[in-house]
Design an enzyme around this catalytic site. Structure first.
Site, mmCIF file in Angstrom:
data_model
loop_
_atom_site.group_PDB
_atom_site.id
_atom_site.type_symbol
_atom_site.label_atom_id
_atom_site.label_comp_id
_atom_site.label_asym_id
_atom_site.label_seq_id
_atom_site.Cartn_x
_atom_site.Cartn_y
_atom_site.Cartn_z
ATOM 1 N N HIS A 1 62.069 34.409 -6.785
ATOM 2 C CA HIS A 1 62.891 35.534 -7.234
ATOM 3 C C HIS A 1 63.578 35.267 -8.576
ATOM 4 C CE1 HIS A 1 63.496 36.311 -2.654
ATOM 5 N NE2 HIS A 1 62.361 36.820 -3.066
ATOM 6 N N TYR B 1 74.299 29.150 -2.459
ATOM 7 C CA TYR B 1 74.145 29.063 -3.914
ATOM 8 C C TYR B 1 75.101 29.982 -4.650
ATOM 9 C CZ TYR B 1 70.891 33.018 -3.246
ATOM 10 O OH TYR B 1 70.306 34.218 -2.887
ATOM 11 N N ASP C 1 58.129 39.636 -0.417
ATOM 12 C CA ASP C 1 57.636 38.376 -0.973
ATOM 13 C C ASP C 1 56.127 38.232 -0.788
ATOM 14 O OD1 ASP C 1 60.145 37.726 -1.869
ATOM 15 O OD2 ASP C 1 60.573 36.309 -0.249
#
Length: 188
Positions: free
Chosen positions: A62, A132, A169
């Site tokens: 991504h 993250y 995905d």
């Protein structure tokens, strides 16, 4: 903290110091002053946390395009994952190349993924958590993806099993014919 350069300019493995005793450990996963002193100045504005229940779960590859491109600092809160950055900057000497590192709750390593790189990971054990930081908030109108197993990128994923993927995905395009919104040397 230990800062290790990788084969891709700007992508770094950062391992904060841990202080442990019979109770466990303490670690600063992010310290702006220490990072600024190391020449790594980022203004993180969003933290993300995801849980993947099954080994072989793949999320990515991504990115968010300019003007909402994101730098990311990725770590594993529980379990283990193989984290990957792919250079997608037009004109870069390493365009289409990747680096990967195993991030675990035990090793405390983090991967710094600057804007201009696609990011993805594969979980290695059940119930793996990834945490993250991002330098911009989620902007779905700018998001993009590349196919996780594209032969032109050639990532050597550590588990040889059928991956658990989202529909998005699984349908992502490959690198061939990809018109990257990033240019080497340009600011995001």
């Amino acid at each position: 903290m230990d800062i290790e350069k990788t084969a891709l300019d700007g992508v770094m493995i950062i391992t904060p110091k841990r202080f442990g005793d019979h109770r466990g450990f303490f670690s600063e996963s992010w310290n702006k002053s220490a990072m600024d002193a190391a020449g790594l100045s980022y203004d993180f504005v969003q933290d993300n946390h995801s849980l993947s229940m099954t080994p072989g779960t793949v999320r990515g590859l991504h990115f968010q395009a300019p003007p909402r491109a994101q730098d990311k600092l990725v770590r594993c809160g529980r379990g283990a994952l193989f984290d990957v950055a792919v250079d997608i900057r037009k004109g870069s000497a390493t365009y289409g190349q990747w680096v990967g590192v195993e991030l675990t709750a035990e090793n405390g390593k983090q991967l710094l993924v600057p804007a201009g790189f696609a990011h993805g990971f594969m979980t290695l054990v059940p119930e793996t958590e990834i945490i993250y930081k991002c330098t911009d908030t989620y902007a779905p109108e700018t998001e993009g993806a590349l196919l996780w197993n594209d032969v032109d990128i050639g990532i050597d994923w550590p588990l040889d099993i059928a991956p658990v993927l989202s529909d998005k995905d699984a349908a992502a395009p490959g690198l061939a014919g990809f018109d990257s919104p990033f240019v080497a040397g340009a600011t995001a």
